[in-house]
Structure formats: structure tokens, C-alpha cells
Design a protein around this motif. Structure first.
Motif, short mmCIF file in Angstrom:
data_model
loop_
_atom_site.label_atom_id
_atom_site.label_comp_id
_atom_site.label_asym_id
_atom_site.label_seq_id
_atom_site.Cartn_x
_atom_site.Cartn_y
_atom_site.Cartn_z
N ASN A 112 -1.97 6.78 0.77
CA ASN A 112 -2.47 7.47 -0.41
C ASN A 112 -1.35 8.06 -1.25
O ASN A 112 -1.56 8.45 -2.40
CB ASN A 112 -3.45 8.57 0.01
N ARG A 122 -0.78 -1.85 1.60
CA ARG A 122 -2.23 -1.77 1.73
C ARG A 122 -2.83 -3.13 2.07
O ARG A 122 -3.83 -3.19 2.81
CB ARG A 122 -2.84 -1.25 0.42
N SER A 196 -10.29 4.98 0.78
CA SER A 196 -11.27 5.05 -0.32
C SER A 196 -11.84 6.46 -0.44
O SER A 196 -12.06 6.96 -1.55
CB SER A 196 -12.39 4.04 -0.08
N GLN A 199 -9.50 8.80 -2.20
CA GLN A 199 -9.44 8.63 -3.66
C GLN A 199 -10.46 9.51 -4.38
O GLN A 199 -10.32 9.79 -5.57
CB GLN A 199 -9.71 7.16 -4.01
N SER A 200 -11.51 9.93 -3.65
CA SER A 200 -12.55 10.75 -4.28
C SER A 200 -12.28 12.25 -4.18
O SER A 200 -13.08 13.05 -4.65
CB SER A 200 -13.90 10.44 -3.63
N HIS A 203 -8.51 16.09 -7.74
CA HIS A 203 -7.11 16.51 -7.87
C HIS A 203 -6.99 17.96 -8.34
O HIS A 203 -6.03 18.65 -7.99
CB HIS A 203 -6.37 15.59 -8.84
#
Length: 313
Positions: A112, A122, A196, A199-200, A203
């Protein structure tokens, strides 16, 4: 004729034909194929297995069975080898779940981050998961070979060689070797799913925690973990079920040996059904596995509900 009468639409013309898709039976029609599949390929075989577990049936003459009630269950639970099989199964499942999810989380956190060649990394990380289980077992067996295996050569070079040289024939090291191979095959799936989920993670929450002086561990525990925790729980459940059903890798590497040190419920079931020719005992062992799976599923649902209630407080 007035203008109103000229523009009046006949009642029959204003009615719309009811589409068949608007019927109250439509949802059931869409569910029918899946329900038929479950009944034919899962419910009926499960009912047959339950009936078979209460009979004395042999593979050589399966049409002639004798009702014995709970004798199959009494016999297998009275066998010390079956007790060892249960312990081995629990150890195998726990280590696989913790190892696969834990290593997958570490790899996902690394992937990540932004670095050069991240896309290639990846893509390469999915290779063990994409490889067939038979190929993984054969490669692992070749690497662990006593004569030309690269693992044995490396261990001998650093002074940690296994006595006798054969890891898979050692009662002490066979199970760790099978566990390491299983985790190596499973962790790419968990890493991709957790990547995945990462990623959610918002930030702005991460930046806010950093600005408030929180370190990396505190930010992960307060922000990141709270977002990916449901995904981790689902992965743990999937890994548990998959580990309980794992057959081809263990069978090709050790066949449950040496002296039953790597024998799990699935291996014991196969041995009873196709080597001892005892279908009744094999069905009883299968029912033990079904009960364990149901306990795991119900326990995971209970934990999920408790966690949800705790978060809503």
C-alpha cells in the motif's frame, strides 16, 4: 361532440398490460436455479451422508448397509488416533488462519506504500494463489527432497540440517513443512483482499491522527484497523473453512504421515472411505467436520454481532 369528448381516451386503451416480470412470483423464479443447485448438489448429498453415518456400509458393497445407530461415532471418538487427528486439524486450521491473514496483512501494508515497481510487485504476489494446489504440492515436495532439495541444501549449509535429510518423513518437521506450504499458497489472496480494504481507509482521518501526534501504530489501531476489521473477520472465516477442507496439498506431500502426524479430518475421511473401504465411518468423520464448520460459522456471527453492538454504543 365537444372537445372533451374528442380527447377522452377509452378506458380499455389506457390500461397497461401487466408485464410478467411484475408478478409476485418473479423473485422466486430468479432464485429457483440457485435453490435447485443447492438442493441437488448440497442438501441431498448431506442428507445421504447423515443417513450413511448411522449405517455399516462398505465401499465394495454399498447397496447392502446395516443400521448401527451411533456405533460409528462411538468407535471413532473412542479411537486415540482420531483424537490426535482432531488436535492436528485444530492446529492446522489455527496456524493457517493466523499465518495467512497475518502475513497477508503485512504484505498488504507494504504494497500500500508508494515505491518504484509497486505494480510489478502486486502482480507477482498473486502467483502462489494462481498456481494449482497440485503444482504447489509437487514443487514443495521437490524443494524438500532429501537428496536434491534446495531447502535441505540451505539448512545443511547453515548447520541446521534435519537428521536423515527428509523433512517430510520426520514426525517433528513434517507438519511445519505442510503448514509453511499452505500459508505460502494462501497469503496472496488475503493480501490482495486486504490491500483493497486499505484503499478504502479515509486519508483525511489518517492525516488528522498524524497531525494530532499519533504514531504509526496508534494511527493503524485507531483508524486503519477499525476500517479493515470486518474484512479481516471475513477472511478469517474463509481461511478456516478452506483449511478444514484442504486435501490435495496434504495428501500429495505426506498422505497424512509420518505416523499420522499430518493427518487431518479430510485425510482421515479419505483413508476410511477408499483405503479401509468403510463408508459408514467415513461419513461419521465427515459429519464431525460439518459440525465443526457450523460451530465456526455460528461463532463468527456471534462475534460479529457483538462487535457491531460495541461499535454502535
Amino acid at each position: 361532440m365537444t372537445v372533451l369528448e374528442q380527447t377522452k381516451v377509452p378506458r380499455s386503451a389506457g390500461r397497461r398490460r401487466r408485464s410478467p416480470l411484475g408478478s409476485r412470483w418473479t423473485p422466486y423464479l430468479f432464485l429457483a436455479p440457485a435453490a435447485l443447485f443447492i438442493v441437488v448438489f448440497q442438501a441431498i448429498p448431506l442428507a445421504q451422508e447423515i443417513f450413511l453415518s448411522f449405517t455399516r456400509t462398505t465401499l465394495l458393497n454399498p447397496t447392502r448397509s446395516r443400521w448401527v445407530g451411533l456405533d460409528n461415532f462411538v468407535r471413532i471418538f473412542g479411537d486415540e488416533d482420531f483424537h490426535r487427528t482432531l488436535v492436528t486439524t485444530i492446529v492446522y486450521v489455527v496456524v493457517c488462519v493466523v499465518g495467512a491473514v497475518g502475513s497477508g496483512l503485512v504484505v498488504a501494508l507494504l504494497l500500500n506504500k508508494g515505491f518504484r515497481g509497486r505494480g510489478v510487485a502486486r502482480a507477482l504476489i498473486t502467483v502462489p494463489w494462481a498456481a494449482p494446489g497440485i503444482a504447489v504440492a509437487l514443487i514443495a515436495t521437490w524443494m524438500l527432497n532429501a537428496q536434491y532439495g534446495i531447502v535441505n541444501r540451505f539448512l545443511n549449509a547453515v548447520g541446521l540440517g534435519v537428521p536423515g535429510g527428509s523433512i517430510l518423513d520426520s514426525p517433528k518437521y513434517a507438519l511445519p513443512a505442510v503448514l509453511a506450504t499452505t500459508i505460502w499458497q494462501l497469503f496472496p489472496f488475503t493480501s490482495v483482499v486486504l490491500l483493497s480494504a486499505l484503499q478504502s481507509v479515509p486519508h483525511d482521518l489518517t492525516e488528522a491522527a498524524t497531525m494530532d501526534g499519533a504514531g504509526r501504530w496508534a494511527t493503524f489501531r485507531v483508524v486503519t484497523w477499525q476500517v479493515i476489521k470486518p474484512v479481516v473477520g471475513l477472511l478469517a472465516l474463509l481461511m478456516t473453512i478452506w483449511s478444514l477442507r484442504r486435501f490435495e496439498l496434504i495428501w500429495l506431500m505426506t498422505k497424512g504421515g509420518p505416523v499420522g502426524r499430518t493427518e487431518t479430518l479430510v485425510i482421515d475421511l479419505y483413508s476410511n472411505a477408499f483405503e479401509s473401504k468403510e463408508l459408514g465411518s467415513a461419513a461419521a468423520i465427515g459429519m464431525v467436520g460439518v459440525v465443526i464448520s457450523l460451530i465456526v460459522i455460528m461463532g463468527s456471527r456471534f462475534v460479529a454481532r457483538a462487535v457491531t453492538k460495541e461499535n454502535l454504543r
